[in-house]
Scaffold this motif. Structure first.
Motif, PDB file in Angstrom:
ATOM      1  N   THR A  10     -34.452   9.128 -64.372  1.00 55.78           N
ATOM      2  CA  THR A  10     -34.152   8.062 -64.660  1.00 55.78           C
ATOM      3  C   THR A  10     -34.423   6.908 -63.941  1.00 55.78           C
ATOM      4  O   THR A  10     -33.934   7.014 -62.745  1.00 55.78           O
ATOM      5  CB  THR A  10     -32.577   8.079 -65.449  1.00 55.78           C
ATOM      6  N   VAL A  11     -35.393   5.779 -64.040  1.00 61.92           N
ATOM      7  CA  VAL A  11     -35.752   4.832 -63.435  1.00 61.92           C
ATOM      8  C   VAL A  11     -35.317   3.230 -63.880  1.00 61.92           C
ATOM      9  O   VAL A  11     -35.698   3.194 -65.129  1.00 61.92           O
ATOM     10  CB  VAL A  11     -37.298   5.041 -63.068  1.00 61.92           C
ATOM     11  N   ALA A  12     -34.714   2.756 -63.263  1.00 65.82           N
ATOM     12  CA  ALA A  12     -34.577   1.090 -63.628  1.00 65.82           C
ATOM     13  C   ALA A  12     -35.602   0.443 -63.044  1.00 65.82           C
ATOM     14  O   ALA A  12     -35.941   0.569 -61.973  1.00 65.82           O
ATOM     15  CB  ALA A  12     -33.236   0.674 -62.810  1.00 65.82           C
ATOM     16  N   VAL A  13     -36.300  -0.384 -63.858  1.00 64.07           N
ATOM     17  CA  VAL A  13     -37.402  -1.276 -63.507  1.00 64.07           C
ATOM     18  C   VAL A  13     -36.989  -2.693 -63.721  1.00 64.07           C
ATOM     19  O   VAL A  13     -36.608  -3.195 -64.811  1.00 64.07           O
ATOM     20  CB  VAL A  13     -38.596  -1.274 -64.326  1.00 64.07           C
ATOM     21  N   LEU A  14     -36.840  -3.418 -62.601  1.00 65.44           N
ATOM     22  CA  LEU A  14     -36.553  -4.691 -62.541  1.00 65.44           C
ATOM     23  C   LEU A  14     -37.631  -5.907 -62.446  1.00 65.44           C
ATOM     24  O   LEU A  14     -38.411  -5.677 -61.583  1.00 65.44           O
ATOM     25  CB  LEU A  14     -35.560  -5.216 -61.520  1.00 65.44           C
ATOM     26  N   PHE A  15     -37.660  -6.717 -63.359  1.00 66.09           N
ATOM     27  CA  PHE A  15     -38.679  -7.845 -63.205  1.00 66.09           C
ATOM     28  C   PHE A  15     -38.241  -9.228 -63.755  1.00 66.09           C
ATOM     29  O   PHE A  15     -37.216  -9.263 -64.649  1.00 66.09           O
ATOM     30  CB  PHE A  15     -39.980  -7.422 -64.118  1.00 66.09           C
ATOM     31  N   GLY A  16     -38.865 -10.175 -63.297  1.00 66.98           N
ATOM     32  CA  GLY A  16     -38.469 -11.612 -63.702  1.00 66.98           C
ATOM     33  C   GLY A  16     -39.113 -11.719 -64.764  1.00 66.98           C
ATOM     34  O   GLY A  16     -40.270 -11.243 -65.271  1.00 66.98           O
TER      35      GLY A  16
END
Length: 253
Positions: A10-16
């Motif tokens: 499980t990977v969280a991907v953060l982006f603006g």
């Protein structure tokens, strides 16, 4: 080529919501959705008092078909919308990160728009430490720290631009790197060459890990940087390291 996993991660991907660096995170989500054995938790971030609260997915990319595919990929995905300037941002990040194996973080931009890369990194690092998530692949920029590139007219120009016309972004990115470097996380700081909206993905890349490893073409596709970052998140090969990434130079005939 997409990596194959033996166990689900499980990977969280953060982006603006704005900025070329943020676009890399959106493409990382698209890549993750195509991978077997990967569960992705997308998080769209905004400094709402400056950028507003429209979290509609968009990207600065010349290939309209690729843009349509990106939007289509997000159409069936629930993603967290988070005001990074809110006092509750860290606790909300902790909720998202609960049970995650790794984080891909593509915050903000390297132009003088809303400046919050370090603010985001501070809250992210604290949330990761609270939830005992150790693996972080963090996007930064060429020209920050030692990017291992030999001196050239292009490097000198970008070095000057960062410290003059983009001075606020430069200071923010330097502070963001310091936040990551001073953490005890298993991090990789990824410094891309110019992420040109016109650059088409190759599905490959070249990285510099130290001086003397050569030079890189001036531009690289956002999709390729995204795939590298996601691959490093789920199949780590670099640990507590800073690298510069660009596209593979053309083969000499």
């Amino acid at each position: 080529m997409l990596p194959t996993l033996m166990t689900t991660q499980t990977v969280a991907v953060l982006f603006g919501i704005k900025g070329g660096l943020s676009d890399v995170g959106k493409f990382a989500v698209e890549h993750a959705l195509k991978m077997s054995g990967v569960k992705v938790r997308p998080v769209a971030l905004s400094l709402e008092n400056e950028e507003g609260s429209d979290y509609t997915i968009d990207a600065d990319i010349a290939d309209k078909q690729a843009l349509a595919q990106l939007k289509q990929a997000f159409s069936g995905v629930k993603y967290t919308r988070l005001n990074i300037g809110d006092d509750s941002a860290q606790s909300k990040l902790e909720e998202v990160l609960d049970g995650c194996d790794a984080v891909v973080s593509c915050l903000g931009n390297r132009q003088n728009h809303a400046i919050w890369c370090n603010l985001g990194a501070q809250k992210l690092v604290a949330a990761m430490q609270a939830r005992k998530v150790h693996r972080l692949v963090q996007l930064s920029s060429m020209g920050i720290g030692d990017d291992y590139l030999p001196m050239s007219p292009i490097k000198a120009l970008w070095w000057c631009m960062l410290r003059t016309s983009n001075k606020s972004s430069y200071k923010d990115l330097v502070a963001m790197e310091a936040t990551v470097l001073s953490s005890e996380l298993d991090f990789v700081l990824v410094r891309p060459m110019g992420i040109d909206p016109d650059e088409k993905p190759q599905g490959s890349w070249k990285i510099l890990q130290r001086r003397g490893e050569g030079k890189l073409p001036i531009t690289v596709a956002k999709q390729d940087v995204a795939l590298f970052m996601l691959t490093e998140a789920i199949k780590p090969s670099l640990h507590q390291q800073c690298i510069t990434i660009g596209k593979n130079p053309p083969t000499k005939k």
